[in-house]
Design a protein around this motif. Structure first.
Motif, short mmCIF file in Angstrom:
data_model
loop_
_atom_site.label_atom_id
_atom_site.label_comp_id
_atom_site.label_asym_id
_atom_site.label_seq_id
_atom_site.Cartn_x
_atom_site.Cartn_y
_atom_site.Cartn_z
N PRO A 28 -5.08 -9.41 -3.36
CA PRO A 28 -4.75 -10.80 -3.61
C PRO A 28 -4.89 -11.24 -5.05
CG PRO A 28 -6.05 -10.63 -1.63
CD PRO A 28 -5.96 -9.26 -2.23
N ALA A 29 -6.06 -11.17 -5.63
CA ALA A 29 -6.21 -11.51 -7.04
C ALA A 29 -5.92 -10.25 -7.83
CB ALA A 29 -7.63 -12.01 -7.32
N SER A 30 -5.71 -10.38 -9.10
CA SER A 30 -5.38 -9.20 -9.88
C SER A 30 -6.64 -8.51 -10.40
CB SER A 30 -4.46 -9.58 -11.03
OG SER A 30 -5.12 -10.51 -11.86
N GLY A 119 3.91 -7.09 2.77
CA GLY A 119 2.86 -7.98 3.25
C GLY A 119 1.45 -7.42 3.21
N ILE A 120 1.28 -6.17 2.85
CA ILE A 120 -0.07 -5.59 2.79
C ILE A 120 -0.78 -6.12 1.55
CG2 ILE A 120 -1.42 -3.45 2.51
CD1 ILE A 120 -0.21 -3.82 5.30
N THR A 121 -1.96 -6.69 1.76
CA THR A 121 -2.73 -7.26 0.65
C THR A 121 -4.12 -6.65 0.51
OG1 THR A 121 -3.55 -9.05 2.04
CG2 THR A 121 -1.54 -9.48 0.77
N ALA A 122 -4.54 -5.86 1.49
CA ALA A 122 -5.88 -5.26 1.43
C ALA A 122 -5.85 -3.86 2.02
CB ALA A 122 -6.89 -6.12 2.19
N ILE A 175 -7.53 5.59 6.12
CA ILE A 175 -7.16 4.44 5.29
C ILE A 175 -6.80 3.29 6.22
CG2 ILE A 175 -5.57 3.55 3.55
CD1 ILE A 175 -5.22 6.44 2.55
N PHE A 176 -7.27 2.12 5.87
CA PHE A 176 -7.04 0.89 6.63
C PHE A 176 -6.20 -0.05 5.79
CE2 PHE A 176 -11.16 2.72 7.48
CZ PHE A 176 -11.29 2.69 8.86
N ALA A 177 -5.33 -0.84 6.42
CA ALA A 177 -4.51 -1.79 5.66
C ALA A 177 -4.25 -3.05 6.48
CB ALA A 177 -3.19 -1.13 5.25
N ASN A 178 -4.10 -4.15 5.75
CA ASN A 178 -3.72 -5.42 6.36
C ASN A 178 -2.94 -6.23 5.34
OD1 ASN A 178 -3.59 -7.28 8.44
ND2 ASN A 178 -5.31 -8.41 7.62
#
Length: 178
Positions: A28-30, A119-122, A175-178
């Motif tokens: 999300p943040a850089s 849409g993956i942010t984390a 590896i996990f992603a959301n």
């Protein structure tokens, strides 16, 4: 008699090296910040070798992780091919001793995943080596606060890689992603 049994168990357990490491980051943040938790011993010194994959263990790990998530009232993680390729690539690299055990290249894997899956942010990553079964590696991860946090995190997608080195030592990446 009790002392003899304990002594034998200690010798048996100490003859295996099991290592676990977790890493997480978000987009999300850089800031690009990641945190790493390493437990147990580090991997042996790198030496050239080859690795073979173990897809049946990958499926068993996902099943055990999803059973745990269900017990916690969390949704099951969905297997994702893009994430699976990255997890397997990293695991094979560790098992073939081309890269040391750990999270080397995690930010690259995360960038590949976020660029290929809208849409993956984390993302987060658990790695381990030395466990002999899917249950053993999952139990080890669940006994570690950093790994457990990833397993119980607000993720919806996952990829798992398991590979065996020339001495049949197993290496694991989830590896996990959301």
């Amino acid at each position: 008699m009790g002392r003899g049994i304990s002594y034998t168990v200690v010798l048996y357990i100490s003859s295996f090296i099991i290592a676990f490491s977790s890493c997480s980051g978000s987009k999300p943040a850089s800031s690009g910040k990641t945190s790493t938790t390493v437990t147990k011993k580090t991997a042996p010194a790198p030496k050239p070798s080859t690795a073979s994959i173990a897809p049946a263990l990958e499926d068993q790990i996902l099943s055990l992780i999803n059973q745990h998530r269900k017990q916690k009232g969390l949704p099951a993680l969905e297997k994702n091919a893009v994430i699976g390729v990255e997890a397997r690539r990293h695991t094979v690299s560790m098992a073939s001793h081309k890269t040391p055990f750990g999270h080397n290249g995690f930010s690259y894997r995360s960038k590949v995943i976020t660029s290929k899956i809208p849409g993956i942010t984390a993302t987060a990553e658990n790695v381990a080596y030395g466990s002999r079964t899917a249950k053993e590696v999952v139990d080890g991860w669940l006994d570690s606060p950093g790994h457990k946090k990833n397993i119980e995190g607000r993720f919806r997608l996952t990829g798992i890689g398991v590979a065996r080195d020339e001495q049949s030592v197993l290496y694991f990446t989830q590896i996990f992603a959301n």
